[in-house]
Scaffold this motif. Structure first.
Motif, PDB file in Angstrom:
ATOM      1  N   THR A   1       0.903  -1.142  -0.116  1.00  0.00           N
ATOM      2  CA  THR A   1       0.053   0.122  -0.032  1.00  0.00           C
ATOM      3  C   THR A   1       0.939   1.138   0.066  1.00  0.00           C
ATOM      4  O   THR A   1       0.617   2.130  -0.864  1.00  0.00           O
ATOM      5  CB  THR A   1      -0.994   0.024   1.164  1.00  0.00           C
ATOM      6  OG1 THR A   1      -1.573  -1.311   1.305  1.00  0.00           O
ATOM      7  CG2 THR A   1      -1.774   1.138   1.335  1.00  0.00           C
ATOM      8  N   VAL A   2       1.753   1.308   0.910  1.00  0.00           N
ATOM      9  CA  VAL A   2       2.695   2.643   0.910  1.00  0.00           C
ATOM     10  C   VAL A   2       3.459   2.616  -0.252  1.00  0.00           C
ATOM     11  O   VAL A   2       3.601   3.795  -1.095  1.00  0.00           O
ATOM     12  CB  VAL A   2       3.554   2.467   2.287  1.00  0.00           C
ATOM     13  CG1 VAL A   2       4.558   3.484   2.248  1.00  0.00           C
ATOM     14  CG2 VAL A   2       2.755   2.492   3.330  1.00  0.00           C
TER      15      VAL A   2
ATOM     16  N   ILE B   1       1.329   3.953  -3.109  1.00  0.00           N
ATOM     17  CA  ILE B   1       1.187   5.341  -3.147  1.00  0.00           C
ATOM     18  C   ILE B   1       2.231   6.121  -3.521  1.00  0.00           C
ATOM     19  O   ILE B   1       2.066   7.191  -4.420  1.00  0.00           O
ATOM     20  CB  ILE B   1       0.823   5.836  -1.448  1.00  0.00           C
ATOM     21  CG1 ILE B   1      -0.666   5.216  -1.118  1.00  0.00           C
ATOM     22  CG2 ILE B   1       0.653   7.372  -1.421  1.00  0.00           C
ATOM     23  CD1 ILE B   1      -0.718   5.396   0.220  1.00  0.00           C
TER      24      ILE B   1
ATOM     25  N   GLY C   1       2.389   5.940  -7.316  1.00  0.00           N
ATOM     26  CA  GLY C   1       1.499   6.584  -7.949  1.00  0.00           C
ATOM     27  C   GLY C   1       1.840   8.040  -8.169  1.00  0.00           C
ATOM     28  O   GLY C   1       1.728   8.682  -9.242  1.00  0.00           O
TER      29      GLY C   1
END
Length: 326
Positions: free
Chosen positions: A209-210, A213, A216
Motif C-alpha cells: 500500500t505504501v 502510493i 502513483g
C-alpha cells in the motif's frame, strides 16, 4: 552423520524459506526489466508490479478473518503509538527495488544486478542488526559474523569485476546497491509489524500500500513531465512479465515470517544466495544482452555460500528466538 540440533532446525527451515524468496526475487528482476522496456519507463513497471501485488494481498486479507482482525489491531497500535508510524514506510524501499530492477537488469543482466543489490543488502543488514529495529532485538557483532560478511562482499566484488571489464557502466550498480541497503531496514520494519500483529499478510499489505502510493505520485510527476506509456504486454509469450507483483508478495511474506528467527543479516545472506542462484540459472538458461555465466560468476556464488556458512557457525552469534512483541 550427526543430525542437526533441535535448536538449529528452525533456523535452517527459516533459511530455506528465505532462499526460495531470494530465488523469486531474481525472476522478479527479469520480469520487471522486460516490463519496463515494454511500458517505456521503469516507474511504470514498478507501478504495475505493486498494483498486482496489492490486489493479491487484498484478496487474501478479505478472505481471512484472522488477517482482518490483525489489520484492525494494527490501526489500534498506531493510534496508541505502541507502534511508530514510520515503521509503515518499508514499502518505499520496495518501490525503489522494482525501479532499480526495471532500470538496470536490461543493461547488465540479473546476476550483475543481484551482486550489486545484495552487496548493499548485507551491508545494511550488518548495520541494522546492531540496532534495536529488528523484531528479534539487537544482535551482537561477533568476529565471525563480520568475517562472513567480508567473505560475501569479496566474492561479489570478484564476480562484479568481470562485468565492469566487459563494458557495464560504473553508475549501473549504484542504484541496486542503494535499494539493497534500504531493504535491510524494510525487512526489519516488516518483521516488527508482523510481530506486533501476528500476521505476515498485514505486514505485506502495508508494504504494498505504501509503495503503491509513492509510485502513483512518481508516475503522475513523470507523466506531467511528458513521459507517456509506450504500450502494454499484448503478446501471448509476454504474460509472465506481469508476475513481478506476485513474486514480490512471495518475497515480502516469506521474509516477514523469517526475519525474527534469522535476524536481518542472516536473512540477507540466505536471500542473497537464493537470489544469486536463481539469477545464474536465468542468465544461463535464458540469456539476454549483458548477461553472462562464466567460471568467475560460479566461483562468486560459491564464495557467497562460504560466507553464509561462516556466519551460521555457532560462535558467530546465537540463533534468533521467537519474535518479540511490540
Amino acid at each position: 552423520m550427526t543430525a542437526p540440533s533441535p535448536s538449529l532446525l528452525p533456523v535452517l527451515g527459516a533459511g530455506l524459506l528465505t532462499v526460495i524468496a531470494g530465488a523469486a526475487m531474481s525472476l522478479q528482476g527479469r520480469a520487471n526489466g522486460f516490463l519496463g522496456a515494454v511500458l517505456g519507463h521503469a516507474v511504470f513497471a514498478a507501478l504495475i508490479s505493486f498494483v498486482t501485488g496489492l490486489l493479491i494481498v487484498s484478496a487474501v486479507l478479505l478472505c481471512s478473518a484472522r488477517s482482518r482482525r490483525a489489520a484492525i489491531a494494527l490501526l489500534g497500535l498506531l493510534r496508541t503509538r505502541a507502534l511508530p508510524w514510520w515503521m509503515l514506510l518499508g514499502g518505499l524501499s520496495g518501490g525503489l527495488v522494482v525501479i532499480a530492477q526495471a532500470t538496470t537488469v536490461p543493461v547488465m543482466g540479473v546476476a550483475m544486478f543481484t551482486m550489486a543489490f545484495v552487496s548493499g543488502q548485507i551491508t545494511g543488514g550488518l548495520i541494522v542488526d546492531a540496532t534495536r529495529l529488528p523484531p528479534g532485538g539487537k544482535q551482537r557483532l561477533s568476529a565471525l559474523r563480520i568475517l562472513g560478511v567480508l567473505v560475501v562482499i569479496a566474492a561479489l566484488v570478484y564476480g562484479a569485476h568481470e562485468r565492469i571489464g566487459l563494458g557495464v557502466p560504473l553508475w549501473a550498480p549504484l542504484l541496486p546497491f542503494a535499494s539493497g541497503s534500504l531493504t535491510a531496514a524494510q525487512q526489519a520494519c516488516n518483521g516488527r509489524i508482523r510481530a506486533a500483529t501476528g500476521s505476515a499478510v498485514v505486514a505485506t499489505a502495508v508494504n504494498f500500500t505504501v509503495g503503491l502510493i509513492a509510485l502513483g505520485l512518481a508516475t503522475a510527476v513523470i507523466m506531467v513531465a511528458g513521459v507517456g506509456w509506450a504500450g502494454f504486454p499484448t503478446q501471448p509469450d509476454q504474460w509472465w512479465i506481469l508476475l513481478g507483483g506476485a513474486l514480490g508478495v512471495l518475497f515480502i511474506a516469506f521474509t516477514a515470517l523469517t526475519v525474527a528467527r534469522l535476524g536481518v543479516l542472516l536473512l540477507s545472506l540466505f536471500s542473497l544466495f537464493g537470489n544469486l542462484a536463481g539469477a545464474l540459472l536465468l542468465d544461463w538458461l535464458l540469456p539476454i544482452p549483458g548477461s553472462l555465466v562464466s567460471p568467475t560468476t560460479i566461483l562468486s556464488a560459491l564464495g557467497v555460500l562460504a560466507g553464509i556458512v561462516i556466519t551460521l557457525m555457532p560462535s558467530a552469534g546465537s540463533p534468533r528466538g521467537p519474535a518479540c512483541r511490540t
